[in-house]
Design a protein around this motif. Structure first.
Motif, PDB file in Angstrom:
ATOM      1  N   ALA A 381       0.823  -1.205   0.000  1.00 24.41           N
ATOM      2  CA  ALA A 381       0.000   0.000   0.000  1.00 24.41           C
ATOM      3  C   ALA A 381       0.861   1.260   0.000  1.00 24.41           C
ATOM      4  O   ALA A 381       0.582   2.224  -0.725  1.00 24.41           O
ATOM      5  N   LEU A 382       1.911   1.258   0.802  1.00 23.44           N
ATOM      6  CA  LEU A 382       2.774   2.441   0.872  1.00 23.44           C
ATOM      7  C   LEU A 382       3.481   2.679  -0.459  1.00 23.44           C
ATOM      8  O   LEU A 382       3.584   3.826  -0.928  1.00 23.44           O
ATOM      9  N   ALA A 383       3.977   1.609  -1.078  1.00 23.61           N
ATOM     10  CA  ALA A 383       4.645   1.760  -2.379  1.00 23.61           C
ATOM     11  C   ALA A 383       3.683   2.315  -3.421  1.00 23.61           C
ATOM     12  O   ALA A 383       4.030   3.214  -4.208  1.00 23.61           O
ATOM     13  N   VAL A 384       2.464   1.796  -3.447  1.00 24.20           N
ATOM     14  CA  VAL A 384       1.445   2.262  -4.388  1.00 24.20           C
ATOM     15  C   VAL A 384       1.137   3.738  -4.159  1.00 24.20           C
ATOM     16  O   VAL A 384       1.105   4.550  -5.097  1.00 24.20           O
ATOM     17  N   CYS A 385       0.918   4.110  -2.905  1.00 26.10           N
ATOM     18  CA  CYS A 385       0.517   5.489  -2.603  1.00 26.10           C
ATOM     19  C   CYS A 385       1.648   6.476  -2.840  1.00 26.10           C
ATOM     20  O   CYS A 385       1.418   7.591  -3.333  1.00 26.10           O
ATOM     21  N   GLN A 386       2.863   6.106  -2.495  1.00 23.21           N
ATOM     22  CA  GLN A 386       3.977   7.024  -2.714  1.00 23.21           C
ATOM     23  C   GLN A 386       4.187   7.278  -4.204  1.00 23.21           C
ATOM     24  O   GLN A 386       4.485   8.410  -4.610  1.00 23.21           O
ATOM     25  N   HIS A 387       4.031   6.235  -5.029  1.00 25.88           N
ATOM     26  CA  HIS A 387       4.126   6.465  -6.472  1.00 25.88           C
ATOM     27  C   HIS A 387       2.968   7.328  -6.952  1.00 25.88           C
ATOM     28  O   HIS A 387       3.163   8.246  -7.773  1.00 25.88           O
ATOM     29  N   ALA A 388       1.773   7.075  -6.454  1.00 29.43           N
ATOM     30  CA  ALA A 388       0.611   7.868  -6.861  1.00 29.43           C
ATOM     31  C   ALA A 388       0.810   9.344  -6.523  1.00 29.43           C
ATOM     32  O   ALA A 388       0.536  10.227  -7.348  1.00 29.43           O
ATOM     33  N   ILE A 389       1.295   9.608  -5.324  1.00 35.19           N
ATOM     34  CA  ILE A 389       1.487  10.997  -4.916  1.00 35.19           C
ATOM     35  C   ILE A 389       2.617  11.655  -5.703  1.00 35.19           C
ATOM     36  O   ILE A 389       2.543  12.839  -6.050  1.00 35.19           O
ATOM     37  N   SER A 390       3.667  10.885  -6.042  1.00 37.63           N
ATOM     38  CA  SER A 390       4.752  11.457  -6.848  1.00 37.63           C
ATOM     39  C   SER A 390       4.229  11.903  -8.206  1.00 37.63           C
ATOM     40  O   SER A 390       4.668  12.932  -8.746  1.00 37.63           O
ATOM     41  N   GLN A 391       3.295  11.132  -8.777  1.00 36.41           N
ATOM     42  CA  GLN A 391       2.683  11.524 -10.038  1.00 36.41           C
ATOM     43  C   GLN A 391       1.720  12.686  -9.838  1.00 36.41           C
ATOM     44  O   GLN A 391       1.616  13.585 -10.684  1.00 36.41           O
ATOM     45  N   TYR A 392       1.035  12.675  -8.734  1.00 39.69           N
ATOM     46  CA  TYR A 392       0.096  13.741  -8.399  1.00 39.69           C
ATOM     47  C   TYR A 392       0.815  15.084  -8.332  1.00 39.69           C
ATOM     48  O   TYR A 392       0.315  16.113  -8.793  1.00 39.69           O
ATOM     49  N   GLN A 393       2.014  15.076  -7.738  1.00 40.92           N
ATOM     50  CA  GLN A 393       2.771  16.312  -7.574  1.00 40.92           C
ATOM     51  C   GLN A 393       3.285  16.866  -8.894  1.00 40.92           C
ATOM     52  O   GLN A 393       3.569  18.060  -9.000  1.00 40.92           O
ATOM     53  N   LYS A 394       3.416  16.007  -9.906  1.00 38.96           N
ATOM     54  CA  LYS A 394       3.927  16.451 -11.200  1.00 38.96           C
ATOM     55  C   LYS A 394       2.882  17.183 -12.030  1.00 38.96           C
ATOM     56  O   LYS A 394       3.215  17.847 -13.011  1.00 38.96           O
ATOM     57  N   GLN A 395       1.612  17.031 -11.672  1.00 44.11           N
ATOM     58  CA  GLN A 395       0.557  17.613 -12.483  1.00 44.11           C
ATOM     59  C   GLN A 395       0.604  19.136 -12.420  1.00 44.11           C
ATOM     60  O   GLN A 395       0.867  19.727 -11.377  1.00 44.11           O
ATOM     61  N   GLN A 396       0.320  19.757 -13.557  1.00 40.20           N
ATOM     62  CA  GLN A 396       0.383  21.212 -13.655  1.00 40.20           C
ATOM     63  C   GLN A 396      -0.935  21.879 -13.274  1.00 40.20           C
ATOM     64  O   GLN A 396      -0.958  23.031 -12.884  1.00 40.20           O
ATOM     65  N   HIS A 397      -2.024  21.132 -13.417  1.00 41.76           N
ATOM     66  CA  HIS A 397      -3.331  21.726 -13.137  1.00 41.76           C
ATOM     67  C   HIS A 397      -3.438  22.035 -11.649  1.00 41.76           C
ATOM     68  O   HIS A 397      -3.067  21.236 -10.797  1.00 41.76           O
ATOM     69  N   CYS A 398      -3.980  23.174 -11.318  1.00 42.89           N
ATOM     70  CA  CYS A 398      -4.009  23.615  -9.915  1.00 42.89           C
ATOM     71  C   CYS A 398      -4.827  22.681  -9.037  1.00 42.89           C
ATOM     72  O   CYS A 398      -4.600  22.606  -7.828  1.00 42.89           O
ATOM     73  N   TYR A 399      -5.790  21.953  -9.633  1.00 47.55           N
ATOM     74  CA  TYR A 399      -6.636  21.073  -8.819  1.00 47.55           C
ATOM     75  C   TYR A 399      -5.801  20.062  -8.057  1.00 47.55           C
ATOM     76  O   TYR A 399      -6.074  19.739  -6.907  1.00 47.55           O
ATOM     77  N   TYR A 400      -4.765  19.554  -8.708  1.00 49.33           N
ATOM     78  CA  TYR A 400      -3.937  18.529  -8.085  1.00 49.33           C
ATOM     79  C   TYR A 400      -3.150  19.102  -6.909  1.00 49.33           C
ATOM     80  O   TYR A 400      -3.048  18.505  -5.864  1.00 49.33           O
ATOM     81  N   GLY A 408       2.113  17.429  -0.313  1.00 48.06           N
ATOM     82  CA  GLY A 408       2.530  16.035  -0.393  1.00 48.06           C
ATOM     83  C   GLY A 408       3.795  15.713   0.366  1.00 48.06           C
ATOM     84  O   GLY A 408       4.264  14.570   0.326  1.00 48.06           O
ATOM     85  N   ASN A 409       4.350  16.677   1.078  1.00 43.45           N
ATOM     86  CA  ASN A 409       5.570  16.442   1.851  1.00 43.45           C
ATOM     87  C   ASN A 409       5.199  16.010   3.263  1.00 43.45           C
ATOM     88  O   ASN A 409       4.763  16.825   4.075  1.00 43.45           O
ATOM     89  N   VAL A 410       5.345  14.728   3.563  1.00 44.41           N
ATOM     90  CA  VAL A 410       4.921  14.180   4.845  1.00 44.41           C
ATOM     91  C   VAL A 410       6.104  13.520   5.542  1.00 44.41           C
ATOM     92  O   VAL A 410       7.100  13.172   4.914  1.00 44.41           O
ATOM     93  N   THR A 411       5.968  13.320   6.850  1.00 46.03           N
ATOM     94  CA  THR A 411       7.029  12.700   7.637  1.00 46.03           C
ATOM     95  C   THR A 411       6.790  11.201   7.765  1.00 46.03           C
ATOM     96  O   THR A 411       5.667  10.708   7.565  1.00 46.03           O
ATOM     97  N   LYS A 412       7.832  10.479   8.129  1.00 40.21           N
ATOM     98  CA  LYS A 412       7.707   9.045   8.364  1.00 40.21           C
ATOM     99  C   LYS A 412       6.798   8.765   9.546  1.00 40.21           C
ATOM    100  O   LYS A 412       6.107   7.738   9.579  1.00 40.21           O
TER     101      LYS A 412
END
Length: 685
Positions: A381-400, A408-412
């Motif tokens: 789950a963590l691997a899936v979500c971290q990849h999803a958020i990394s892609q989320y952060q790349k989006q240019q549209h302000c909605y993301y 998207g910057n979170v602590t351990k």
């Protein structure tokens, strides 16, 4: 078909309709017709989605779509598009748990509003469709059902615009390289597509409609659990996008541990099952997945050709170098399963396979799982979500960007808290029950431990969880005079119960066993087998619960014992609590358990004799009670045990419910457990 009058459009009538012949296959003919369309699920689901005006994918297929032929009431909802992030999980073990970890991470760590679809439900059907982890309200569920149903009825004449194109193409090429092999001809051979879809398809459509139209809050991420398999599953309707397209929808896919389950449908080998599960990795699903796609046999040809190449490039493949769409897989899967999934990933030109090991969590501090086997689910789950958020952060549209907490910057520590606070009902689930003796409430300890394990591997995992709980009694306190351990068991009659019961019996944990039927079970074309209907060849082909030569030999001995002792009679296997004259599936389970008693007894093992099953003590086995009645009976037994305890100590009772999620749901409902309702409303017009 006429729509139901508005006066009847409430939650109860919606549930009644879902359980009626409108959506349930209750006859053999209906079951066969539904089965015939299984490999056409992707096309069927897109037909229904088109009739609902739901735009899921910005692909070439959708560019051809025109909505002018839809009913006017449907056209008004075509402006709604699904949320930008989709997480799709399949596997055999831990699908729901992995998805619940994903949901908790996205909501609690990254601040996203989630819509989650899972199956089956335990107590209430609303559990399948959740907003922010909580089941939708009765009002929303009813509104979605009746809206979807009316819309499908109004647009029942509408077909996909591409169908004629596929029909024309198939006339000239029955087996082209793109996988569009004679889909039009396939359609002609199938039973007609029903106006209203079957039960699971309907619930899937309802979930997608809810997540697309939900407002206050608006859903940011959809999380989907596959119902069965993956390739031909109703949830397999989203297409992967090239992540270099910054405005594209993000689809992240994961596969949990694969085990033997639904073998009658998915195949008898782990490789076949893996191929079915790996169908969620496929792109251009409507072009590649259909009744004439060649199936597993066609896949094997390419799979065998790629084995040498995959071995040479395995390291690069595992790292995902140069690929845009990593496909995440639980690293505990067998090498054979991983190879099948790797071949599928290689066939998708821009995809790579990433095996996620439990060590992925090593850097996360303070993790505390209820059961050790959940660690692999959480890592995936963590691997899936971290990849999803990394892609989320790349989006240019302000909605993301504006919907992510702290961009998207979170602590351990935040990740650890989200994983530790994840709760998934019916899996490693504990409830404290009140005693039937209210005057001495402080003298009793009655715990209900529920886990819906239903394969040998998962049964073994949940036994380890239960044993870890029992250890706490001896380590933490001396307040308990004794701990009485009770098993309530049932499994679907389509499964082979012997490996499950063998694993439970071999644990030697239980003082008393109840074989109880669940309050609900899904329709099945397979008749329930009674003990005298078992055949010798069926016993010879049962799966071994674990691997290893020594275990295999011992298991074979047990099978021979079952043939010699248990399969020779049914009349002598009566059990306490049996008020029924008709033999049931629960009698079959109880009989197998008692034969296991004989197998493990010194008389059978040492003397190799053939004692009568009348010699078995039936007081420890109870057959045929409903779960609610079984729990009440256990409470009475507990009170009797308490009277024998001296010195003010407690006679604790541990009730272990397993073998079926339907059984677990019946147990939770019997003790009055239920979840609340999520907030929010639909924005349809």
């Amino acid at each position: 078909m006429m729509s139901t009058p508005a006066a009847a459009e409430d939650f109860d009538s919606a549930v009644a309709a879902l359980y009626s012949q409108l959506h349930q296959s209750t006859t053999l003919a209906a079951l066969n017709a539904a089965a015939a369309r299984r490999t056409n699920t992707i096309h069927d689901m897109h037909t229904y989605l088109h009739r609902l005006g739901l735009e899921l994918n910005n692909t070439a297929h959708d560019d051809e779509r025109s909505n002018h032929h839809l009913a006017s009431s449907t056209q008004s909802s075509c402006n709604h598009t699904p949320p930008p992030l989709i997480i799709h999980i399949t596997g055999t073990k831990g699908k729901g748990s992995t998805l619940s970890y994903c949901e908790s991470l996205l909501r609690n760590t990254y601040g996203l509003t989630t819509g989650m679809f899972t199956s089956p439900h335990l107590v209430c059907i609303r559990e399948r469709i959740r907003i922010n982890g909580i089941p939708v309200s009765k009002k929303v569920f009813a509104e979605v059902y009746w809206t979807v149903r009316r819309t499908l009825e109004e647009n029942s004449h509408v077909m996909l615009p591409q169908q004629q194109h596929l029909n024309d193409a198939s006339d000239d090429n029955d087996d082209d390289d793109d996988g569009n092999s004679s889909q039009g001809n396939v359609q002609e051979l199938l039973p007609p597509l029903p106006t209203l879809p079957g039960y699971f398809r309907m619930l899937t459509l309802m979930a997608l409609y809810t997540f697309t139209h939900h407002d206050s809050p608006k859903v940011d991420a959809i999380l989907l659990e596959v119902g069965m398999g993956g390739r031909y599953d109703a949830t397999n309707v989203f297409e992967p996008h090239n992540n270099n397209n910054n405005n594209g929808r993000i689809l992240v896919r994961g596969i949990t541990l694969i085990d033997y389950d639904h073998t009658r449908v998915l195949g008898s080998t782990l490789e076949q099952i893996a191929w079915e599960k790996g169908g969620i990795f496929v792109s251009d699903k409507r072009g590649k997945i259909h009744g004439n796609d060649g199936g597993y046999d066609k896949f094997l040809i390419g799979h065998e050709e790629q084995q040498q190449q995959q071995e040479e490039e395995e390291y690069e493949d595992e790292e995902g170098i140069g690929y845009n769409n990593p496909l995440f897989v639980n690293g505990s899967n067998t090498p054979q399963v991983a190879n099948v999934l790797r071949t599928i990933a290689r066939q998708e030109k821009e995809s790579s396979l990433q095996l996620v090991q439990e060590s992925y969590l090593d850097s996360i501090p303070g993790l505390n799982f209820h059961a050790s086997h959940q660690r692999g689910n959480a890592a995936l789950a963590l691997a899936v979500c971290q990849h999803a958020i990394s892609q989320y952060q790349k989006q240019q549209h302000c909605y993301y960007r504006t919907t992510l907490s702290n961009n998207g910057n979170v602590t351990k520590e935040q990740i650890s808290a989200a994983l530790n606070n994840t709760f998934w009902p019916g899996r490693c689930h504990t409830l404290t029950l009140p005693s039937s003796n209210n005057d001495n409430e402080d003298e009793v300890s009655l715990k209900l431990r529920c886990d819906g394990a239903h394969t040998p591997i998962s049964i073994n995992a949940c036994i380890n969880w239960f044993q870890s709980i029992l250890t706490t009694y001896s380590e933490a306190t001396t307040d308990y005079e004794s701990v009485h351990k009770v098993l309530i068991f049932n499994c679907g009659h389509e499964r082979n119960p012997i490996p499950l019961l063998h694993t439970l019996h071999q644990s030697g944990l239980f003082d008393r066993v109840y074989f109880s039927r669940a309050d609900f079970e899904r329709p099945s074309a397979m008749p329930k087998q009674l003990l005298d209907e078992w055949r010798k060849e069926e016993i010879l082909t049962i799966a071994e619960p674990t691997s290893g030569e020594e275990c295999a030999v011992n298991y074979g001995v047990m099978c021979n014992t079952l043939k010699e002792l248990g399969m020779t009679t049914t009349s002598s296997h009566a059990a306490e609590g049996d008020g029924m004259t008709k033999r049931t599936w629960q009698h079959t389970l109880a009989s197998i358990w008692k034969v296991l008693d004989l197998y493990h007894s010194s008389q059978v093992m040492e003397e190799k004799s053939h004692p009568s099953t009348n010699d078995v003590d039936s007081k420890k086995v109870v057959v045929g009670l409903k779960v609610v009645d079984a729990i009440e009976d256990i409470k009475k037994q507990q009170q009797e045990a308490q009277r024998e305890v001296n010195g003010g100590k407690k006679a604790s009772v541990e009730i272990f419910v397993t073998g079926s999620l339907y059984l677990v749901g019946s147990a939770l409902e019997a003790v009055g457990w239920e979840e609340g309702e999520s907030e929010g409303r639909l924005s349809i017009h």
